[in-house]
Design an enzyme around this catalytic site. Sequence first.
Site, short mmCIF file in Angstrom:
data_model
loop_
_atom_site.label_atom_id
_atom_site.label_comp_id
_atom_site.label_asym_id
_atom_site.label_seq_id
_atom_site.Cartn_x
_atom_site.Cartn_y
_atom_site.Cartn_z
N TRP A 102 0.83 -1.21 0.00
CA TRP A 102 0.00 0.00 0.00
C TRP A 102 0.85 1.25 0.00
O TRP A 102 0.51 2.25 -0.63
CB TRP A 102 -1.01 -0.02 1.14
N ASP A 172 -2.00 6.52 6.33
CA ASP A 172 -3.04 5.67 5.77
C ASP A 172 -3.35 4.62 6.84
O ASP A 172 -2.56 3.71 7.07
CB ASP A 172 -2.53 5.01 4.48
N LYS A 196 -12.50 -2.00 5.89
CA LYS A 196 -11.65 -2.94 6.62
C LYS A 196 -12.14 -3.04 8.06
O LYS A 196 -12.58 -4.08 8.50
CB LYS A 196 -10.18 -2.49 6.59
C1 PLP Z 1 -7.53 -1.54 1.24
C2 PLP Z 1 -6.46 -0.52 1.43
C3 PLP Z 1 -6.32 0.57 0.55
C4 PLP Z 1 -7.19 0.76 -0.67
O1 PLP Z 1 -8.49 1.02 -0.32
P1 PLP Z 1 -9.63 1.29 -1.41
O2 PLP Z 1 -10.79 1.65 -0.56
O3 PLP Z 1 -9.82 0.02 -2.18
O4 PLP Z 1 -9.18 2.40 -2.27
C5 PLP Z 1 -5.33 1.48 0.81
N1 PLP Z 1 -4.52 1.37 1.88
C6 PLP Z 1 -4.63 0.33 2.75
C7 PLP Z 1 -3.71 0.24 3.91
C8 PLP Z 1 -5.61 -0.64 2.55
O5 PLP Z 1 -5.73 -1.67 3.41
#
Ligand code: PLP
Length: 360
Positions: A102, A172, A196
Amino acid sequence: MTRVFNFSAGPAVLPEPVLEQAAAEMLDWHGSGMSVMEMSHRGKEFIAIAESAEADLRDLLGIPANYKVLFLQGGATLQFAMVPMNLLAGKKRADYVNTGEWSKKAIKEAKSFADVNVAASAEDANFTYVPEQARWTLDPASAYVHICSNETIGGVEFHWVPDTGSVPLVADMSSNILSQPIDVAKYGLIYAGAQKNIGPAGLTIVIVRDDLLGHAPKGTAGMLDYKVHADAQSMSNTPPTYAIYIAGLVFKWLKGQGGLAAVGEKNRAKAKLLYDFLDRSSLYRSPVRAADRSIMNVPFTLRDEALDEAFLKGAKERGMIQLKGHRSVGGMRASIYNAMPMEGVRLLVEYMKEFEAKQG
Ligand SMILES: *Cc1c(COP(=O)(O)O)cnc(C)c1O
């Protein structure tokens, strides 16, 4: 009805009481005679839902008053672009720490906007650790420092907060937000896709210090400008109303669990059960350095990958699904977010023991 134990990395398991409440309120929300899905986002019913969702999130995370909470769309992936678009503020450079898949995606996107300085990278060890800050080469001229606080795919998590001085820290937190208490004031901006550890896909949460708003360059589309969303209380256009409602129910559920300190304790206990077992086993192995192991996403491998299919099949027969690891890592991955009960982790460990014994 039989519910599975869903170890998916995302979209992921939700608390059963939340789903039950949503089902009970599906046709008639609190005597309104309609579903939340059918409400005007500007009507008093939905305004109340959105306001209490924000208030509960502020409460849970202890968000200071000088931070805005935004309910956006476009996923964490859109934040990979919105962060540089809004935070460069006339500067050219941004620091990124590369701890996995990521981080790499965030870096790739940022390169369209900024001169990216990769201040540290764990690529030398296949992204199995978090580089110590003493080894970072931060650029004091950077507009911000970006980290991924939990690498969902690699299962590597920051268990400390970097000190970036007066340069805003951006994180993030898509896969570990609300998993335990954090000090929001140490960050300039936090973002997370909801699917998540919060609620349904389609909602992205941004928590941003207010001095970082209003610096998007002229020509930036309104939908990509944090200030436009902040000024309109995230109602500059139609927000993802149903996803906000479910997220709000999850926030209430988390408060009912005793808040994030209590939730964090449970999460650490779940992760410990699994990691302790992995470390004692001669069949399974965790690839991640012990100090940096995620309490949300637990990747592990079997001694012989020829056993993977039989392992997954047996798990499924016992009602445990989505244990297959990400294609880039292989092996297995158990995502054990807030809504995964201890019972699910216990069942997984029991099954893993049984499977190991059968291998002799
Ligand atoms: C799933 C995830 C993303 C991407 O998320 P989307 O909602 O599909 O754009 C980005 N960063 C992390 C750490 C993730 O787990």
